[in-house]
Design a protein around this motif. Structure first.
Motif, mmCIF file in Angstrom:
data_model
loop_
_atom_site.group_PDB
_atom_site.id
_atom_site.type_symbol
_atom_site.label_atom_id
_atom_site.label_comp_id
_atom_site.label_asym_id
_atom_site.label_seq_id
_atom_site.Cartn_x
_atom_site.Cartn_y
_atom_site.Cartn_z
ATOM 1 N N THR A 189 0.833 -1.200 0.000
ATOM 2 C CA THR A 189 0.000 0.000 0.000
ATOM 3 C C THR A 189 0.869 1.252 0.000
ATOM 4 O O THR A 189 2.073 1.210 0.235
ATOM 5 C CB THR A 189 -0.918 0.037 1.240
ATOM 6 N N ARG A 190 0.207 2.373 -0.291
ATOM 7 C CA ARG A 190 0.827 3.683 -0.121
ATOM 8 C C ARG A 190 -0.118 4.533 0.706
ATOM 9 O O ARG A 190 -1.332 4.319 0.696
ATOM 10 C CB ARG A 190 1.099 4.345 -1.481
ATOM 11 N N LEU A 191 0.430 5.479 1.449
ATOM 12 C CA LEU A 191 -0.376 6.296 2.343
ATOM 13 C C LEU A 191 -0.778 7.587 1.630
ATOM 14 O O LEU A 191 0.061 8.304 1.091
ATOM 15 C CB LEU A 191 0.413 6.631 3.613
ATOM 16 N N GLU A 192 -2.084 7.868 1.615
ATOM 17 C CA GLU A 192 -2.583 9.127 1.070
ATOM 18 C C GLU A 192 -3.453 9.811 2.116
ATOM 19 O O GLU A 192 -3.925 9.175 3.073
ATOM 20 C CB GLU A 192 -3.382 8.898 -0.222
ATOM 21 N N HIS A 193 -3.695 11.101 1.937
ATOM 22 C CA HIS A 193 -4.521 11.823 2.892
ATOM 23 C C HIS A 193 -5.492 12.743 2.160
ATOM 24 O O HIS A 193 -5.262 13.159 1.012
ATOM 25 C CB HIS A 193 -3.661 12.647 3.855
ATOM 26 N N ASP A 194 -6.598 13.043 2.837
ATOM 27 C CA ASP A 194 -7.563 14.037 2.375
ATOM 28 C C ASP A 194 -8.042 14.798 3.590
ATOM 29 O O ASP A 194 -7.471 14.677 4.682
ATOM 30 C CB ASP A 194 -8.709 13.378 1.598
ATOM 31 N N LEU A 195 -9.110 15.573 3.458
ATOM 32 C CA LEU A 195 -9.550 16.408 4.575
ATOM 33 C C LEU A 195 -10.069 15.589 5.755
ATOM 34 O O LEU A 195 -10.180 16.098 6.872
ATOM 35 C CB LEU A 195 -10.609 17.407 4.104
ATOM 36 N N LEU A 196 -10.396 14.317 5.524
ATOM 37 C CA LEU A 196 -10.901 13.471 6.605
ATOM 38 C C LEU A 196 -9.799 12.698 7.320
ATOM 39 O O LEU A 196 -10.050 12.076 8.356
ATOM 40 C CB LEU A 196 -11.936 12.473 6.059
ATOM 41 N N GLY A 197 -8.591 12.683 6.766
ATOM 42 C CA GLY A 197 -7.509 11.964 7.406
ATOM 43 C C GLY A 197 -6.666 11.182 6.427
ATOM 44 O O GLY A 197 -6.622 11.490 5.233
ATOM 45 N N GLU A 198 -5.997 10.141 6.925
ATOM 46 C CA GLU A 198 -5.103 9.325 6.108
ATOM 47 C C GLU A 198 -5.677 7.931 5.912
ATOM 48 O O GLU A 198 -6.364 7.395 6.775
ATOM 49 C CB GLU A 198 -3.721 9.218 6.773
ATOM 50 N N ARG A 199 -5.348 7.345 4.742
ATOM 51 C CA ARG A 199 -5.775 5.974 4.444
ATOM 52 C C ARG A 199 -4.710 5.288 3.607
ATOM 53 O O ARG A 199 -4.000 5.941 2.822
ATOM 54 C CB ARG A 199 -7.100 5.960 3.671
ATOM 55 N N ASP A 200 -4.627 3.974 3.778
ATOM 56 C CA ASP A 200 -3.760 3.174 2.924
ATOM 57 C C ASP A 200 -4.498 2.835 1.636
ATOM 58 O O ASP A 200 -5.631 2.345 1.661
ATOM 59 C CB ASP A 200 -3.351 1.882 3.640
ATOM 60 N N VAL A 201 -3.835 3.087 0.505
ATOM 61 C CA VAL A 201 -4.372 2.812 -0.825
ATOM 62 C C VAL A 201 -3.487 1.743 -1.465
ATOM 63 O O VAL A 201 -2.261 1.766 -1.275
ATOM 64 C CB VAL A 201 -4.359 4.089 -1.682
ATOM 65 N N PRO A 202 -4.044 0.766 -2.193
ATOM 66 C CA PRO A 202 -3.193 -0.225 -2.860
ATOM 67 C C PRO A 202 -2.113 0.458 -3.691
ATOM 68 O O PRO A 202 -2.406 1.372 -4.481
ATOM 69 C CB PRO A 202 -4.182 -0.992 -3.743
ATOM 70 N N ALA A 203 -0.885 0.024 -3.517
ATOM 71 C CA ALA A 203 0.255 0.699 -4.145
ATOM 72 C C ALA A 203 0.181 0.686 -5.656
ATOM 73 O O ALA A 203 0.673 1.609 -6.315
ATOM 74 C CB ALA A 203 1.561 0.056 -3.670
ATOM 75 N N ASP A 204 -0.424 -0.351 -6.226
ATOM 76 C CA ASP A 204 -0.464 -0.449 -7.689
ATOM 77 C C ASP A 204 -1.698 0.203 -8.295
ATOM 78 O O ASP A 204 -1.870 0.210 -9.510
ATOM 79 C CB ASP A 204 -0.385 -1.920 -8.121
ATOM 80 N N ALA A 205 -2.577 0.761 -7.465
ATOM 81 C CA ALA A 205 -3.794 1.391 -7.975
ATOM 82 C C ALA A 205 -3.481 2.770 -8.523
ATOM 83 O O ALA A 205 -2.728 3.543 -7.916
ATOM 84 C CB ALA A 205 -4.848 1.492 -6.875
#
Length: 467
Positions: A5-21
């Motif tokens: 996964t890779r870590l991304e963030h938005d106004l609601l916080g951080e989430r792990d997103v599949p790295a290959d997505a």
């Protein structure tokens, strides 16, 4: 289980997103929020293509106006071009029905384009400080002008296939009209015997119906080609250069090959979905006519022993698991069902349009989904009706000729010659006795044989007469 996964963030916080997505955190939240139909926006290739072209036109306009640097502009353009050509459609994963007026669709597009562009610049997915989904891909845009513009363009793309299918069906009916031009039969009103006509005349009406609706559909497309690109949030064009709307629309026309025009009032255009309602009404009209034609085909082929049995439909499948030898009119039946669906979709579109409030209609996703279903299914229905039914229809010529010969309906043609009362007597007596109208008229001396034969010629019975 251990997918990187890779870590991304938005106004609601951080989430792990599949790295290959190629999609990111906004798309992830949409996947969690809208498990509705199981049908992703990527299943509508015309919509994905249209989204990519809108983003490409916007990037080109922003570069021309000095807002987007050359390196990022080129990477975004190249990414959009590849997506428009069919790449990464499987990354457009948001459900077609969603809240937010299409924001999740727009975010999904922004993220996929950004991450593909990052790759082209030599950066890993998610490295948004170099090229950002919103700051760069979505520059000078809002969901509220991107989504309706892409939806309209996608509909124009999709309708081309429907127009071709309708033309194919029109030609199939016209060919049958020519083949059956000499086949005399009895026409009907309210399912009761009326007056003679030819089977060719009957089939020619179906060709005319299709031709009329092809013209109506082309008229509806013209309304769809007015767009609100450059309107941004509510139509005021906030955060755009005064030249942007016109320039972006011109670039989008050039990229898509579709002549698009900016709406005169972008505030009105951002909230008004009347063009979609108009188009849906035309699709409903097409559906109603197709269904009526299929009702006719089922009636005319009914039997074969205890029904009308005037025509034979091609046998496409065994009709029963219990009744040996039974064959059903399955192609007209499936087109009937498509028509019912399209009529229901029109109700959905009508309610969604009416449900808009103030400066935006939040329900364009269901409008788009309903339109695409109607267009896709009508196209498929027209094609199967032409290929698997109409082209193989045959006429029971001997049966039709005998029915005309013995029909009480011939009495109508005698009205100008023997009067209404004598014609009524001949018709009623023919029904009572089983004898022909011609035989009764000759026996009673109401007309001589030569005059009667002249009146009952096929060309006289099926067209206005010359005095």
């Amino acid at each position: 289980m251990n997918r990187p996964t890779r870590l991304e963030h938005d106004l609601l916080g951080e989430r792990d997103v599949p790295a290959d997505a190629y999609w990111g955190i906004h798309t992830l939240r949409a996947l969690e929020n809208y498990p509705i139909t199981g049908k992703a926006i990527g299943s509508y290739p015309e919509l994905v293509r249209a989204l990519a072209l809108v983003k490409q036109a916007a990037a080109r306009a922003n570069n021309q106006l000095g807002q987007l640097d050359a390196s990022r502009h080129r990477a975004i353009e190249d990414a959009c071009h590849e997506i428009a050509e069919g790449r990464l459609h499987n990354q457009f994963v948001v459900d077609v029905i969603q809240g937010g007026a299409g924001t999740s669709t727009n975010m999904n597009a922004n993220e996929v384009i950004a991450n593909l562009a990052l790759e082209k610049l030599g950066w890993p997915k998610g490295h948004y400080k170099e090229l950002h989904p919103i700051n760069h891909v979505n520059m000078s845009q809002s969901t509220n002008d991107v989504y309706p513009t892409a939806l309209k363009l996608a509909v124009v793309f999709a309708i081309q296939g429907l127009l071709e299918a309708m033309q194919t069906l029109r030609e199939a009916f016209a060919a049958k009209a020519a083949e059956f031009a000499d086949v005399l039969k009895i026409g009907r009103t309210q399912l009761q015997d009326a007056v003679p006509m030819t089977l060719g005349q009957e089939f020619s009406t179906y060709a005319v119906m299709m031709g009329e609706d092809i013209a109506r559909l082309r008229e509806a497309i013209a309304l769809i080609q007015e767009i609100n690109l450059g309107a941004t949030a509510i139509g005021t064009g906030i955060n755009t250069d005064i030249r942007y709307a016109k320039m972006a629309t011109e670039f989008l026309s050039e990229l898509s090959g579709v002549t698009l025009t900016p709406a005169e009032n972008l505030i009105e255009a951002t909230q008004d979905t009347g063009a979609f309602v108009q188009l849906s009404g035309v699709l409903k009209r097409i559906a109603c006519k197709l269904s009526k034609i299929c009702n006719d085909l089922r009636l005319l082929s009914s039997g074969p022993q205890a029904g009308f049995n005037e025509i034979n439909l091609p046998e496409r499948a065994a009709g029963s698991s219990i009744m040996p030898g039974k064959v059903n009119p399955i192609i007209p039946e499936v087109v009937n069902q498509i028509a019912y669906e399209v009529i229901g979709n029109d109700v959905t579109i009508t309610l969604a349009s009416e449900g808009g409030q103030l400066q935006l209609n939040a329900f364009e996703p269901i409008i788009g989904h309903s339109l695409f279903k109607s267009i896709e299914h009508l196209e498929a229905g027209c094609r199967t009706l032409a290929e698997n039914c109409v082209r193989g229809i045959t006429a029971n010529r001997d049966l039709l000729a005998e029915r005309v010969r013995t029909s009480a309906g011939l009495a109508t043609a005698l009205n100008p010659h023997i009067g209404y009362e004598n014609s009524t007597w001949a018709a009623r007596e023919a029904l009572r006795s089983g004898r022909s109208v011609a035989e009764l008229v000759l026996e009673k001396g109401l007309m001589d044989k030569e005059a009667l034969e002249r009146v009952l010629r096929p060309e006289v019975l099926t067209a206005p007469r010359r005095e």
